[in-house]
Design a protein around this motif. Structure first.
Motif, PDB file in Angstrom:
ATOM      1  N   ARG A 212      13.533  21.735 122.861  1.00 32.84           N
ATOM      2  CA  ARG A 212      14.301  22.340 124.115  1.00 32.84           C
ATOM      3  C   ARG A 212      15.956  22.176 123.762  1.00 32.84           C
ATOM      4  N   GLU A 213      16.199  20.737 123.270  1.00 34.45           N
ATOM      5  CA  GLU A 213      17.724  20.646 123.213  1.00 34.45           C
ATOM      6  C   GLU A 213      18.199  21.302 121.742  1.00 34.45           C
ATOM      7  N   ALA A 214      17.458  21.427 120.811  1.00 32.13           N
ATOM      8  CA  ALA A 214      17.685  22.316 119.651  1.00 32.13           C
ATOM      9  C   ALA A 214      18.057  23.837 120.076  1.00 32.13           C
ATOM     10  N   LEU A 215      17.167  24.494 120.709  1.00 35.36           N
ATOM     11  CA  LEU A 215      17.225  25.712 121.130  1.00 35.36           C
ATOM     12  C   LEU A 215      18.505  25.934 122.097  1.00 35.36           C
ATOM     13  N   SER A 216      18.799  25.200 123.271  1.00 38.76           N
ATOM     14  CA  SER A 216      19.729  25.179 123.776  1.00 38.76           C
ATOM     15  C   SER A 216      21.099  25.190 122.931  1.00 38.76           C
ATOM     16  N   GLU A 217      21.202  24.044 121.974  1.00 41.83           N
ATOM     17  CA  GLU A 217      22.526  23.925 121.276  1.00 41.83           C
ATOM     18  C   GLU A 217      22.632  25.065 120.643  1.00 41.83           C
ATOM     19  N   ARG A 218      21.684  25.587 119.884  1.00 39.92           N
ATOM     20  CA  ARG A 218      21.841  26.810 119.050  1.00 39.92           C
ATOM     21  C   ARG A 218      22.161  28.026 119.634  1.00 39.92           C
ATOM     22  N   LEU A 219      21.567  28.167 120.769  1.00 41.70           N
ATOM     23  CA  LEU A 219      22.143  29.225 121.710  1.00 41.70           C
ATOM     24  C   LEU A 219      23.569  29.280 122.324  1.00 41.70           C
ATOM     25  N   GLY A 220      23.757  28.008 122.728  1.00 41.18           N
ATOM     26  CA  GLY A 220      25.414  27.761 123.064  1.00 41.18           C
ATOM     27  C   GLY A 220      26.242  28.045 121.476  1.00 41.18           C
TER      28      GLY A 220
ATOM     29  N   ASN B  39      30.090  31.343 119.150  1.00 40.00           N
ATOM     30  CA  ASN B  39      30.613  31.897 117.923  1.00 40.00           C
ATOM     31  C   ASN B  39      30.914  33.436 117.858  1.00 40.00           C
ATOM     32  N   SER B  40      30.075  34.175 118.829  1.00 41.80           N
ATOM     33  CA  SER B  40      30.009  35.537 119.014  1.00 41.80           C
ATOM     34  C   SER B  40      30.993  36.071 120.125  1.00 41.80           C
ATOM     35  N   LYS B  41      31.232  35.128 120.929  1.00 40.27           N
ATOM     36  CA  LYS B  41      32.139  35.293 122.011  1.00 40.27           C
ATOM     37  C   LYS B  41      33.298  36.115 121.803  1.00 40.27           C
ATOM     38  N   GLY B  42      34.170  35.710 120.919  1.00 39.52           N
ATOM     39  CA  GLY B  42      35.463  36.297 120.696  1.00 39.52           C
ATOM     40  C   GLY B  42      35.223  37.841 120.262  1.00 39.52           C
ATOM     41  N   GLU B  43      34.594  38.121 119.348  1.00 37.67           N
ATOM     42  CA  GLU B  43      34.519  39.392 119.127  1.00 37.67           C
ATOM     43  C   GLU B  43      33.703  40.402 120.007  1.00 37.67           C
ATOM     44  N   ILE B  44      32.944  39.896 120.758  1.00 39.81           N
ATOM     45  CA  ILE B  44      32.073  40.457 121.847  1.00 39.81           C
ATOM     46  C   ILE B  44      33.144  40.636 122.951  1.00 39.81           C
TER      47      ILE B  44
ATOM     48  N   TYR C 226      28.973  36.731 130.167  1.00 40.99           N
ATOM     49  CA  TYR C 226      28.078  36.400 128.883  1.00 40.99           C
ATOM     50  C   TYR C 226      27.874  34.915 128.944  1.00 40.99           C
ATOM     51  N   GLY C 227      26.480  34.730 128.813  1.00 37.06           N
ATOM     52  CA  GLY C 227      26.338  33.214 128.458  1.00 37.06           C
ATOM     53  C   GLY C 227      24.852  33.215 128.086  1.00 37.06           C
ATOM     54  N   TYR C 228      24.205  32.003 128.645  1.00 36.64           N
ATOM     55  CA  TYR C 228      22.850  31.717 128.148  1.00 36.64           C
ATOM     56  C   TYR C 228      22.077  30.779 128.786  1.00 36.64           C
TER      57      TYR C 228
ATOM     58  N   ILE D 170      25.965  41.746 116.783  1.00 37.61           N
ATOM     59  CA  ILE D 170      26.841  40.638 116.531  1.00 37.61           C
ATOM     60  C   ILE D 170      26.176  39.331 116.814  1.00 37.61           C
ATOM     61  N   ILE D 171      25.455  39.315 118.029  1.00 38.96           N
ATOM     62  CA  ILE D 171      24.646  38.177 118.527  1.00 38.96           C
ATOM     63  C   ILE D 171      23.992  37.511 117.495  1.00 38.96           C
ATOM     64  N   GLU D 172      23.154  38.516 116.871  1.00 35.67           N
ATOM     65  CA  GLU D 172      21.857  38.387 116.033  1.00 35.67           C
ATOM     66  C   GLU D 172      22.537  37.555 114.750  1.00 35.67           C
ATOM     67  N   GLN D 173      23.671  38.066 114.241  1.00 33.57           N
ATOM     68  CA  GLN D 173      24.277  37.521 113.007  1.00 33.57           C
ATOM     69  C   GLN D 173      24.599  36.129 113.251  1.00 33.57           C
ATOM     70  N   GLU D 174      25.229  35.615 114.538  1.00 33.01           N
ATOM     71  CA  GLU D 174      25.442  34.329 114.744  1.00 33.01           C
ATOM     72  C   GLU D 174      24.248  33.600 115.279  1.00 33.01           C
ATOM     73  N   ALA D 175      23.387  34.068 115.482  1.00 33.10           N
ATOM     74  CA  ALA D 175      21.948  33.460 115.707  1.00 33.10           C
ATOM     75  C   ALA D 175      21.247  32.907 114.411  1.00 33.10           C
ATOM     76  N   ASN D 176      21.140  33.977 113.557  1.00 31.03           N
ATOM     77  CA  ASN D 176      20.950  33.647 112.069  1.00 31.03           C
ATOM     78  C   ASN D 176      21.419  32.752 111.650  1.00 31.03           C
TER      79      ASN D 176
END
Length: 175
Positions: A48-56, A61-66, A80-82, A107-113
């Protein structure tokens, strides 16, 4: 112990999940315009923590471009949030084509990967812009705070002063 926990979170690999469209909060919400990706199944606190941190990290990381490309007033995006997935709020009444949604998702998928999330869950939903009367309430509250001329802790200071005076008078009395 902390270092071990942090290392374990980095090593989490999400292997199973459910289509974000199958979530009750997505499936039953008429404001959802589209949902993409897979929500990982979480079985432990570390996952749960790992997913939350990774989504964060993904959102950060994608916020600026979006925001630069799609935020209101240049674009339809108003929030825009999670949470358990990335949430994109589109202003009600905005014309949004598949190309725009594809671009935002890419954009989001690139950062998520980059942080270890494949098929990042993203929900696009329509939302109203805040009403002007809501802003007025905030302004009124701010004015009330500015006009409140009390000194913080003054009543406690006064109580201490009164208590000291009483003690000073009592020390001169003999019982």
């Amino acid at each position: 112990m902390y270092d071990e926990w942090e290392q374990a979170k980095k090593e989490v690999v999400f292997t199973s999940g459910i289509d974000v469209n199958e979530l009750g909060e997505v499936k039953n919400n008429p404001n959802i315009m589209e949902a993409r990706g897979i929500v990982p199944i979480i079985e432990t606190e570390i996952e749960r923590e790992a997913l939350s941190e990774r989504l964060g990290q993904t959102v950060q990381n994608s916020k600026g471009e979006i925001i630069e490309k799609y935020a209101h007033p240049k674009g339809p995006l108003i929030a825009y949030g999670y949470g358990g997935y990335v949430s994109i709020s589109i202003l009600v009444g905005s014309e949004v084509d598949d190309k725009t949604l594809d671009s935002i998702y890419d954009i989001i998928e690139q950062e998520a990967n980059k942080v270890g999330i494949e098929n990042v869950p993203v929900v696009f939903e329509y939302e109203e812009f805040p009403h002007e009367d809501e802003e007025v309430d905030v302004e009124i509250d701010a004015e009330e705070r500015e006009n409140n001329n009390t000194t913080p802790g003054f009543s406690a200071l006064t109580l201490l002063l009164v208590f000291s005076i009483i003690m000073w008078f009592r020390r001169d009395q003999v019982f």
